[in-house]
Design an enzyme around this catalytic site. Structure first.
Site, short mmCIF file in Angstrom:
data_model
loop_
_atom_site.label_atom_id
_atom_site.label_comp_id
_atom_site.label_asym_id
_atom_site.label_seq_id
_atom_site.Cartn_x
_atom_site.Cartn_y
_atom_site.Cartn_z
N ASP B 142 20.91 43.61 39.96
CA ASP B 142 20.45 42.69 41.00
C ASP B 142 21.33 41.45 40.94
OD1 ASP B 142 17.72 42.26 42.73
OD2 ASP B 142 18.55 40.34 41.99
N ILE B 143 21.84 41.05 42.12
CA ILE B 143 22.72 39.88 42.16
C ILE B 143 21.88 38.63 41.86
CG2 ILE B 143 24.30 38.52 43.57
CD1 ILE B 143 24.72 41.11 45.27
N ASN B 150 22.90 32.86 49.72
CA ASN B 150 22.80 33.03 51.18
C ASN B 150 22.53 31.70 51.87
OD1 ASN B 150 23.33 35.44 52.41
ND2 ASN B 150 21.33 36.34 51.97
N ASP B 159 26.83 38.66 53.14
CA ASP B 159 27.22 40.04 53.42
C ASP B 159 28.50 40.39 52.66
OD1 ASP B 159 25.08 40.36 55.03
OD2 ASP B 159 26.18 40.30 56.94
N GLU B 186 19.49 42.84 47.59
CA GLU B 186 20.67 42.61 46.76
C GLU B 186 20.61 43.45 45.49
OE1 GLU B 186 18.22 40.53 47.41
OE2 GLU B 186 17.77 39.18 45.74
#
Lengths: 130, 281
Positions: B142-143, B150, B159, B186
Site C-alpha cells: 500500500d502506497i 493526491n 495517477d 493504492e
C-alpha cells in the site's frame, strides 16, 4: 405384339415401348458406350410396330435431358422411319419434351422437327422441380 | 474434275449439284441402275443434312458445357473469396475478443491485472499448489500517505504515482507465473506460486528497493514515494481457501502501517514477535 421395356442401363435412357396403349417413350439421359448396339432392339421393335400399325393413334414421347451425337443420329433415323409411316397416312404424334429453363433444349427439338414432313411433331416445355 | 476416271469434288455441295444435273439428263433415265443410283443419292443427301444438324446440336452442347464450366469456376472463385473473407472476419473477431478479455482483466490506469483477474488467479493457483503440495505466497503493498499525496500534487500526479508503482512492482517479479495486480485504490498484490517465505521476502525486498529508486521530479514531487509491505505464505490444505492467505497478508500489511510504514512485515514473524496483535485489530 410384346411390349419392350429397358431400364437402368448405365448412361442409357429408359425405354418404354407399349404396343397395347400405343405409347412409345424414351426418357432420361442418353450417352451409352455403344449407342448403335443399345438402340438396335429399339429401332427393330419400332420398325416392326409401325409396319403392323393400322389406324390407331400413336404417341411418341422423347424426354432426354442429355444425349450424345450418336444418339442424335439414331433419333434422326427413328423420326425418319416414323415420318415415312405418317406419310402413308398413319397417325403419329411425336412430343419433344424439354426442360423449360434450358434455352438450348428447345432448339434441339427444332432441329429434329425440321426433318419431319408428315408426323405431328410438338415441342412440349416441362417444368422440372429443382 | 476428271482424274483418271475418279471424280473429285471440292465439297459436298459441288458433288450434289453435279449429280443432280446428271440425274436430270433424260439419257440416264434409261440406265438400268438409275433407281438405285437415285436412292443412293437421296440417302447421301439426307445423311449429309443429318450430319450438319448433328454438328449443330453438338456445337451447342459444347457451348452449354463451356458456359456451365465457366459458371462453376466463377462460383468457385466467389466461394473462395467468401471463405477468405469469413476467415479474416473470424480472425478479427478472435483478436477483438482477446482484446476484450484482456481489457476485462487489466486495470486501465496501471496496466497490471485488475481485482477481478486477481481473485480468479489466486483461486486457480491455490488449487494448483494444493495439487502440487507446493507453497503459495502473497504480498500486499500500500502506497504510504497516498491521500495526502493526491491532495498535495493533484489527481494527475496521483495517477502517475500509481502507474510508476505498478511498473516498479512488475519489474520486481521475474517469472511469468508471478502476478502483479491492483487490488484497489493504492493497494497492490503480488501472487507468487511455488514460493515460500524466503522467496516471498526476497521479492518483497526487491519491491522495496525498486520503489525506493522511484522519482517523480518532473511532477514537482519533492518527497520520495514509499510503500508498506505485508506478506504471508501457505501450503494449501484440503478444505482451505485463499481467503485466509489474503487475511494474513492483510494483517501483516496493517502491522507495517502501524509500525511506521515504509517497511516489510511477514505474517509468520508477526506471530512470534508481536503476539496478541490480532486482538487489537
Amino acid at each position: 405384339m410384346e411390349n419392350l421395356y429397358i431400364k437402368n442401363v448405365l448412361n442409357a435412357p429408359d425405354i418404354l415401348l407399349d404396343a397395347d396403349n400405343h405409347i412409345l417413350e424414351i426418357k432420361g439421359e442418353s450417352y451409352p458406350e455403344n449407342a448403335r448396339e443399345f438402340f438396335s432392339p429399339v429401332v427393330s421393335w419400332i420398325r416392326e410396330y409401325v409396319n403392323q400399325l393400322k389406324d390407331q393413334q400413336v404417341t411418341v414421347n422423347i424426354e432426354l435431358k442429355y444425349f450424345n451425337s450418336s444418339t442424335a443420329k439414331i433419333l434422326f433415323n427413328i423420326f425418319n422411319m416414323l415420318d415415312k409411316e405418317a406419310g402413308k397416312g398413319k397417325r403419329i404424334f411425336i412430343n419433344w419434351i424439354y426442360d423449360k429453363r434450358n434455352l438450348n433444349a428447345v432448339e434441339y427439338g427444332e432441329d429434329f422437327k425440321e426433318d419431319i414432313e408428315f408426323a405431328v411433331f410438338t415441342l412440349v416445355p416441362k417444368e422440372y422441380s429443382a | 474434275m476428271h482424274n483418271g476416271g475418279n471424280m473429285i469434288f471440292d465439297d459436298e455441295d459441288q458433288l450434289i449439284a453435279h449429280v443432280e444435273n446428271v440425274l436430270k439428263d433424260e439419257n440416264h433415265i434409261k440406265n438400268p441402275l438409275y433407281k438405285e443410283y437415285a436412292a443412293l443419292f437421296n440417302g447421301y443427301k439426307r445423311l449429309y443434312k443429318q450430319f450438319s444438324r448433328i454438328l449443330k446440336i453438338s456445337d451447342r452442347q459444347q457451348i452449354e458445357l463451356k458456359e456451365s464450366r465457366e459458371k462453376i469456376s466463377r462460383c468457385n472463385y466467389e466461394l473462395m473469396r467468401e471463405i477468405q473473407e469469413r476467415k479474416r472476419i473470424e480472425e478479427e473477431l478472435k483478436l477483438a475478443n482477446a482484446e476484450l478479455e484482456r481489457m476485462a482483466s487489466i486495470d486501465g490506469l496501471t496496466q497490471v491485472a485488475n481485482r477481478r483477474f486477481f481473485d480468479e488467479y489466486i483461486r486457480i493457483q491455490w488449487t494448483s499448489m494444493f495439487r502440487k503440495k507446493s507453497p503459495l505466497s502473497l504480498i500486499m503493498c500500500d502506497i504510504d500517505f497516498f491521500k495526502k499525496f493526491n491532495d498535495t500534487y493533484g489527481h494527475a500526479a496521483g495517477d502517475e504515482c500509481l502507474k510508476q508503482v505498478a511498473n516498479a512492482l512488475q519489474r520486481s517479479v521475474m517469472r511469468p507465473i508471478d502476478l502483479v495486480a491492483r487490488y484497489g485504490g493504492e493497494e497492490f498484490c503480488v501472487v507468487l506460486p511455488d514460493t515460500d517465505c524466503n522467496g516471498a521476502y526476497f521479492v518483497a525486498k526487491r519491491i522495496h528497493s525498486e520503489i525506493g529508486q522511484l522519482r517523480l521530479n518532473h511532477l514537482q514531487v519533492k518527497q520520495p514515494i514509499t510503500i508498506s509491505i505485508g506478506f504471508s505464505w501457505k501450503l494449501p490444505c484440503k478444505g482451505s481457501s485463499p481467503e485466509c492467505l489474503l487475511a494474513e497478508a492483510d494483517q501483516a500489511l496493517y502491522q507495517a502501517k502501524m509500525q511506521g510504514r515504509n517497511r516489510i512485515i511477514a505474517y509468520h514473524d508477526l506471530q512470534q514477535t508481536t503476539y496478541g496483535i490480532e486482538s487489537c485489530n
